[in-house]
Design a protein around this motif. Structure first.
Motif, PDB file in Angstrom:
ATOM      1  N   LEU A 149       0.854  -1.193   0.000  1.00  0.00           N
ATOM      2  CA  LEU A 149       0.000   0.000   0.000  1.00  0.00           C
ATOM      3  C   LEU A 149       0.888   1.241   0.000  1.00  0.00           C
ATOM      4  O   LEU A 149       1.800   1.358   0.826  1.00  0.00           O
ATOM      5  CB  LEU A 149      -0.895   0.014   1.243  1.00  0.00           C
ATOM      6  CG  LEU A 149      -1.691   1.306   1.496  1.00  0.00           C
ATOM      7  CD1 LEU A 149      -2.759   1.513   0.428  1.00  0.00           C
ATOM      8  CD2 LEU A 149      -2.324   1.302   2.899  1.00  0.00           C
ATOM      9  N   CYS A 156      -1.085   5.975   3.289  1.00  0.00           N
ATOM     10  CA  CYS A 156      -1.858   5.368   4.371  1.00  0.00           C
ATOM     11  C   CYS A 156      -2.746   6.394   5.070  1.00  0.00           C
ATOM     12  O   CYS A 156      -2.804   6.463   6.292  1.00  0.00           O
ATOM     13  CB  CYS A 156      -0.896   4.689   5.344  1.00  0.00           C
ATOM     14  SG  CYS A 156      -1.727   3.626   6.501  1.00  0.00           S
ATOM     15  N   GLY A 199      -6.564   4.794   2.261  1.00  0.00           N
ATOM     16  CA  GLY A 199      -5.635   3.660   2.245  1.00  0.00           C
ATOM     17  C   GLY A 199      -5.880   2.709   3.404  1.00  0.00           C
ATOM     18  O   GLY A 199      -5.971   1.493   3.222  1.00  0.00           O
ATOM     19  N   ARG A 200      -6.010   3.275   4.592  1.00  0.00           N
ATOM     20  CA  ARG A 200      -6.272   2.439   5.773  1.00  0.00           C
ATOM     21  C   ARG A 200      -7.570   1.674   5.625  1.00  0.00           C
ATOM     22  O   ARG A 200      -7.654   0.483   5.938  1.00  0.00           O
ATOM     23  CB  ARG A 200      -6.348   3.312   7.037  1.00  0.00           C
ATOM     24  CG  ARG A 200      -5.004   3.699   7.613  1.00  0.00           C
ATOM     25  CD  ARG A 200      -5.132   4.156   9.067  1.00  0.00           C
ATOM     26  NE  ARG A 200      -6.048   5.270   9.257  1.00  0.00           N
ATOM     27  CZ  ARG A 200      -5.732   6.545   9.069  1.00  0.00           C
ATOM     28  NH1 ARG A 200      -4.508   6.889   8.689  1.00  0.00           N
ATOM     29  NH2 ARG A 200      -6.629   7.486   9.266  1.00  0.00           N
ATOM     30  N   ILE A 206      -9.172   0.809   2.869  1.00  0.00           N
ATOM     31  CA  ILE A 206      -9.067  -0.232   1.842  1.00  0.00           C
ATOM     32  C   ILE A 206      -8.411  -1.489   2.417  1.00  0.00           C
ATOM     33  O   ILE A 206      -8.941  -2.589   2.296  1.00  0.00           O
ATOM     34  CB  ILE A 206      -8.242   0.274   0.631  1.00  0.00           C
ATOM     35  CG1 ILE A 206      -8.913   1.465  -0.051  1.00  0.00           C
ATOM     36  CG2 ILE A 206      -7.980  -0.871  -0.372  1.00  0.00           C
ATOM     37  CD1 ILE A 206     -10.214   1.176  -0.703  1.00  0.00           C
ATOM     38  N   VAL A 207      -7.264  -1.306   3.060  1.00  0.00           N
ATOM     39  CA  VAL A 207      -6.531  -2.498   3.497  1.00  0.00           C
ATOM     40  C   VAL A 207      -7.165  -3.183   4.704  1.00  0.00           C
ATOM     41  O   VAL A 207      -6.944  -4.364   4.934  1.00  0.00           O
ATOM     42  CB  VAL A 207      -5.031  -2.209   3.766  1.00  0.00           C
ATOM     43  CG1 VAL A 207      -4.357  -1.734   2.488  1.00  0.00           C
ATOM     44  CG2 VAL A 207      -4.827  -1.254   4.913  1.00  0.00           C
ATOM     45  N   LEU A 245      -0.997  -8.584   1.423  1.00  0.00           N
ATOM     46  CA  LEU A 245      -0.404  -7.278   1.729  1.00  0.00           C
ATOM     47  C   LEU A 245       0.854  -7.489   2.553  1.00  0.00           C
ATOM     48  O   LEU A 245       0.810  -8.093   3.636  1.00  0.00           O
ATOM     49  CB  LEU A 245      -1.403  -6.418   2.512  1.00  0.00           C
ATOM     50  CG  LEU A 245      -1.000  -4.950   2.682  1.00  0.00           C
ATOM     51  CD1 LEU A 245      -1.092  -4.221   1.344  1.00  0.00           C
ATOM     52  CD2 LEU A 245      -1.888  -4.272   3.718  1.00  0.00           C
ATOM     53  N   ILE A 264       3.365  -1.408   3.991  1.00  0.00           N
ATOM     54  CA  ILE A 264       2.581  -0.171   3.946  1.00  0.00           C
ATOM     55  C   ILE A 264       3.543   1.009   4.014  1.00  0.00           C
ATOM     56  O   ILE A 264       4.410   1.049   4.880  1.00  0.00           O
ATOM     57  CB  ILE A 264       1.590  -0.114   5.128  1.00  0.00           C
ATOM     58  CG1 ILE A 264       0.596  -1.280   5.035  1.00  0.00           C
ATOM     59  CG2 ILE A 264       0.869   1.218   5.186  1.00  0.00           C
ATOM     60  CD1 ILE A 264      -0.407  -1.336   6.177  1.00  0.00           C
ATOM     61  N   ASP A 280       4.155   5.402   3.646  1.00  0.00           N
ATOM     62  CA  ASP A 280       3.571   6.739   3.602  1.00  0.00           C
ATOM     63  C   ASP A 280       4.703   7.749   3.719  1.00  0.00           C
ATOM     64  O   ASP A 280       5.716   7.484   4.375  1.00  0.00           O
ATOM     65  CB  ASP A 280       2.563   6.934   4.730  1.00  0.00           C
ATOM     66  CG  ASP A 280       1.621   8.100   4.460  1.00  0.00           C
ATOM     67  OD1 ASP A 280       0.447   7.863   4.121  1.00  0.00           O
ATOM     68  OD2 ASP A 280       2.076   9.263   4.549  1.00  0.00           O
ATOM     69  N   ILE A 316      -1.005  -0.692  -4.342  1.00  0.00           N
ATOM     70  CA  ILE A 316      -2.286  -0.030  -4.153  1.00  0.00           C
ATOM     71  C   ILE A 316      -1.993   1.438  -3.894  1.00  0.00           C
ATOM     72  O   ILE A 316      -1.311   1.774  -2.912  1.00  0.00           O
ATOM     73  CB  ILE A 316      -3.041  -0.647  -2.958  1.00  0.00           C
ATOM     74  CG1 ILE A 316      -3.219  -2.143  -3.191  1.00  0.00           C
ATOM     75  CG2 ILE A 316      -4.377   0.042  -2.730  1.00  0.00           C
ATOM     76  CD1 ILE A 316      -3.148  -2.969  -1.932  1.00  0.00           C
ATOM     77  N   CYS A 319      -2.991   5.029  -2.916  1.00  0.00           N
ATOM     78  CA  CYS A 319      -3.956   5.915  -2.263  1.00  0.00           C
ATOM     79  C   CYS A 319      -3.262   7.221  -1.941  1.00  0.00           C
ATOM     80  O   CYS A 319      -3.074   7.575  -0.761  1.00  0.00           O
ATOM     81  CB  CYS A 319      -4.523   5.261  -1.009  1.00  0.00           C
ATOM     82  SG  CYS A 319      -5.509   3.797  -1.349  1.00  0.00           S
ATOM     83  N   TRP A 331      -3.367  -0.858  -8.487  1.00  0.00           N
ATOM     84  CA  TRP A 331      -4.759  -0.609  -8.116  1.00  0.00           C
ATOM     85  C   TRP A 331      -4.799   0.844  -7.670  1.00  0.00           C
ATOM     86  O   TRP A 331      -4.378   1.166  -6.559  1.00  0.00           O
ATOM     87  CB  TRP A 331      -5.171  -1.559  -6.995  1.00  0.00           C
ATOM     88  CG  TRP A 331      -6.660  -1.749  -6.849  1.00  0.00           C
ATOM     89  CD1 TRP A 331      -7.624  -1.496  -7.765  1.00  0.00           C
ATOM     90  CD2 TRP A 331      -7.336  -2.271  -5.698  1.00  0.00           C
ATOM     91  NE1 TRP A 331      -8.858  -1.828  -7.266  1.00  0.00           N
ATOM     92  CE2 TRP A 331      -8.713  -2.300  -6.006  1.00  0.00           C
ATOM     93  CE3 TRP A 331      -6.918  -2.727  -4.439  1.00  0.00           C
ATOM     94  CZ2 TRP A 331      -9.677  -2.752  -5.103  1.00  0.00           C
ATOM     95  CZ3 TRP A 331      -7.877  -3.175  -3.546  1.00  0.00           C
ATOM     96  CH2 TRP A 331      -9.243  -3.189  -3.880  1.00  0.00           C
TER      97      TRP A 331
END
Lengths: 213, 213
Positions: free
Chosen positions: B92, B95, B99-100, B102-103, B115, B118, B120, B154, B156, B178
């Motif tokens: 991801l 975050c 984002g949070r 979604i996951v 996953l 993560i 950020d 992913i 975001c 995504w």
DNA sequence: TAGATTGTTAATCGATTAACAATC
DNA sequence: TAGATTGTTAATCGATTAACAATC
């Protein structure tokens, strides 16, 4: 000048492209671009010029021969067609991770909506502030609808609850559903519209393509 | 028994319906239904029997004349076609709220993904636990990719950052995106796939239909 | 005016539906 | 075997693309 509004018979292929036109025209506008031809826009959006002219002419003749389209005018026209100048009152049903993320992430006001209420059945969330709004009990939903008349509901609830809650909301006057539950909602009143968003399905198509290229 | 796998030439209309078939068959399976005819499934899914048979036959002959389809077998076959038995490592990027959500909301494991990281750029989020995983700095992204080899990302993140970060991730070996940013990501390598999710566009089509019915 | 580009009609392409022979 | 339902081909429908006359 729009010659005619032929809407009502607009195919869903066209409708689904409208928000993208609106976005790209917004970008051009922000960049200060004054005019754009269907050819230039086609290049930008990876479409054909023909398709763009066909799509726009579903709603009227917004261009001018020999010149193209005025960016600001066309942006505004498409905005009007989409209804961004309206203020449809909306409520969120289900204030879990996804519900909270949707309502904090999406700018409703620029898309013809206003969030006026948030509901969740979990007592633990009651009174929580989300987006400057207190989470309300599902028990007060009907009363709220009677006094505030929301027209759109954003459903971020488990699939098992979706149909029942949607039916209840229809009785409360909700006319449009933005459904994020893993359930294919369909309502067979003809004046009620449903937009199903299936994030799981979206991920699965990506998985498929990732494994078949 | 599948006669042939004709994939690679499958139209995107068909691909987009596959996850929905998978879902409905999963429901039937959970209900204990053993066999289903294209006619019954069509009724359930609001499609035509013809379309279902055409779609399935893109991948092979899973049915049996005079009987229909075995629900468990067909469910498993479509799962295999989609790749739910694979374990594509995913990361991801970004975050924030979305984002949070979604996951934590999506079950990756049942959709052929896992996953594994993560990231950020905000220092404020560093070390935070999300879904049992510590948020990592974007500075460590390349090193992470070299050692862990994620294949899916992913996104975001804000639209302004998307193309640049995506290009960087391609160099790190990412094969699928995504993308949830308000930006139409396209990567012109032919072995890289992109699934754009435009929640804002989705809401706008609902606004349109709400105001034109 | 001449050049450019639209609006619109006609041609093509692809996707959906119908039909039916094959076959379990 | 007879009945049912598939797999597959053919017909239809709709969406996209091409072409061009209208016109700014």
């Amino acid at each position: 000048m729009p010659k005619s509004d032929k809407s009502g018979s607009i195919s869903s292929s066209v409708i689904k492209r409208l928000p993208r036109y609106y976005r790209f025209l917004g970008e051009l506008l922000a960049k200060g671009t004054v005019r754009v031809s269907s050819q230039e826009l086609a290049l930008d959006m990876k479409l054909t010029a023909s398709q763009i002219r066909q799509d726009l002419n579903c709603f009227g003749g917004f261009g001018q021969q020999g010149y193209g389209y005025n960016v600001a005018d066309l942006h505004e026209e498409i905005g009007r067609i989409l209804g961004v100048d309206k203020v449809t009152p909306a409520i969120l049903i289900g204030c879990g991770n996804l519900g909270r993320a949707i309502v904090t992430h999406i700018n409703f006001e620029t898309r013809g909506c206003r969030l006026i209420g948030i509901f969740d059945e979990s007592p633990a969330l009651l009174g929580w502030q989300v987006n400057g709004m207190a989470v309300q009990s599902m028990d007060t939903l009907e009363q709220f609808c009677r006094s505030e008349n929301p027209e759109m509901a954003i459903l971020c609830i488990p699939k098992t609850a979706t149909q029942e809650i949607a039916d209840k909301l229809v009785k409360c006057g909700i006319k449009g559903f933005w459904n994020f539950s893993h359930y294919d909602l369909s309502i067979d009143h003809d004046n009620i519209v449903v937009e199903n968003v299936h994030l799981g399905d979206s991920l699965l198509t990506l998985t498929y393509r990732l494994n078949n290229h």
